[in-house]
Design a protein around this motif. Structure first.
Motif, PDB file in Angstrom:
ATOM      1  N   ARG A 190       2.611   2.115  15.303  1.00  0.00           N
ATOM      2  CA  ARG A 190       2.550   1.316  14.374  1.00  0.00           C
ATOM      3  C   ARG A 190       0.580   2.058  13.644  1.00  0.00           C
TER       4      ARG A 190
ATOM      5  N   LEU B 246       9.197  10.164  13.514  1.00  0.00           N
ATOM      6  CA  LEU B 246       8.878   9.734  12.212  1.00  0.00           C
ATOM      7  C   LEU B 246      10.122   8.190  12.088  1.00  0.00           C
TER       8      LEU B 246
ATOM      9  N   ASP C  73       9.385   5.301   9.635  1.00  0.00           N
ATOM     10  CA  ASP C  73       8.987   4.822   8.289  1.00  0.00           C
ATOM     11  C   ASP C  73       7.416   5.578   7.748  1.00  0.00           C
ATOM     12  N   CYS C  74       7.193   5.299   7.355  1.00  0.00           N
ATOM     13  CA  CYS C  74       6.201   5.868   5.998  1.00  0.00           C
ATOM     14  C   CYS C  74       5.796   5.203   4.811  1.00  0.00           C
TER      15      CYS C  74
ATOM     16  N   VAL D 274      -2.380   4.224   4.557  1.00  0.00           N
ATOM     17  CA  VAL D 274      -0.673   4.493   4.465  1.00  0.00           C
ATOM     18  C   VAL D 274      -0.552   4.420   5.932  1.00  0.00           C
ATOM     19  N   GLU D 275       0.472   3.204   5.573  1.00  0.00           N
ATOM     20  CA  GLU D 275       0.835   3.207   7.215  1.00  0.00           C
ATOM     21  C   GLU D 275       2.412   4.158   8.186  1.00  0.00           C
ATOM     22  N   CYS D 276       1.745   4.891   8.607  1.00  0.00           N
ATOM     23  CA  CYS D 276       3.059   5.288   9.826  1.00  0.00           C
ATOM     24  C   CYS D 276       3.879   5.070  11.026  1.00  0.00           C
TER      25      CYS D 276
ATOM     26  N   TYR E   7       5.550   5.710  14.289  1.00  0.00           N
ATOM     27  CA  TYR E   7       6.393   6.445  15.111  1.00  0.00           C
ATOM     28  C   TYR E   7       6.722   5.812  16.246  1.00  0.00           C
TER      29      TYR E   7
END
Length: 175
Positions: free
Chosen positions: A132, A158, A160-161, A168-170, A172
């Motif tokens: 995260r 991926l 969610d983003c 920005v939160e990605c 994986y």
């Protein structure tokens, strides 16, 4: 089974600390952001893992008067022989051995908090189930990279983003 989740903030150019190891830029780059996602995340973990340098930075600079992970079980990986404290265990052994044991226990997820060396070891041992990553709008130009040089590629999925103000939160997952 519990997941090991690397939840960490990073500069746009991939650093988790500046050249001196400082993280003052985190507050400045996220100034005014009310929802960083931390409150949601922390509800899903009950165990925190960190290296000694991160532990030392938290206890001497970032939060010297109050332990910020109260109520969570913390493991600090170190070669130093230190006595455990209430809720804080000092571990002097292989990371993968500790994680294998923790993952088998009942409980919530395990937060791989940092720093860079611990993240490197966990990644090399293929022990990170989810990343995260909160990307902050700053270019540091140098410092401590989240992921250093690696021998092999690791492919992620991926899941969610989302935008959190200027951040920005990605999220994986391991493939």
């Amino acid at each position: 089974m519990r997941k090991v989740i690397l939840y960490i903030a990073v500069s746009l150019d991939g650093f988790i600390a500046d050249r001196q190891g400082g993280v003052d830029w985190l507050e400045q780059a996220s100034k005014g952001e009310e929802n960083s996602g931390y409150d949601e995340f922390i509800q899903k973990v009950d165990t925190v893992l960190m290296g000694y340098k991160t532990y030392h930075q938290v206890t001497t600079q970032l939060s010297p008067d109050q332990w910020p992970y109260q109520g969570l079980t913390t493991y600090v990986l170190t070669h130093r022989h230190l006595d455990d404290q209430k809720g804080i265990h000092f571990f002097n052994g292989p990371l993968d051995q500790l994680l294998d044991c923790l993952k088998e226990e009942k409980g919530k997820n395990i937060w791989l908090c940092g720093g860079a060396e611990l993240v490197r070891q966990a990644a090399e041992a293929d022990q990170i189930d989810q990343i995260r990553l909160t990307i902050l709008p700053v270019l540091l130009g140098g410092g401590f990279r989240l992921f250093g040089e690696r021998e092999e590629s690791t492919f992620l999925h991926l899941t969610d983003c989302c935008r959190r103000g200027e951040m920005v939160e990605c999220i994986y997952d391991r493939r």
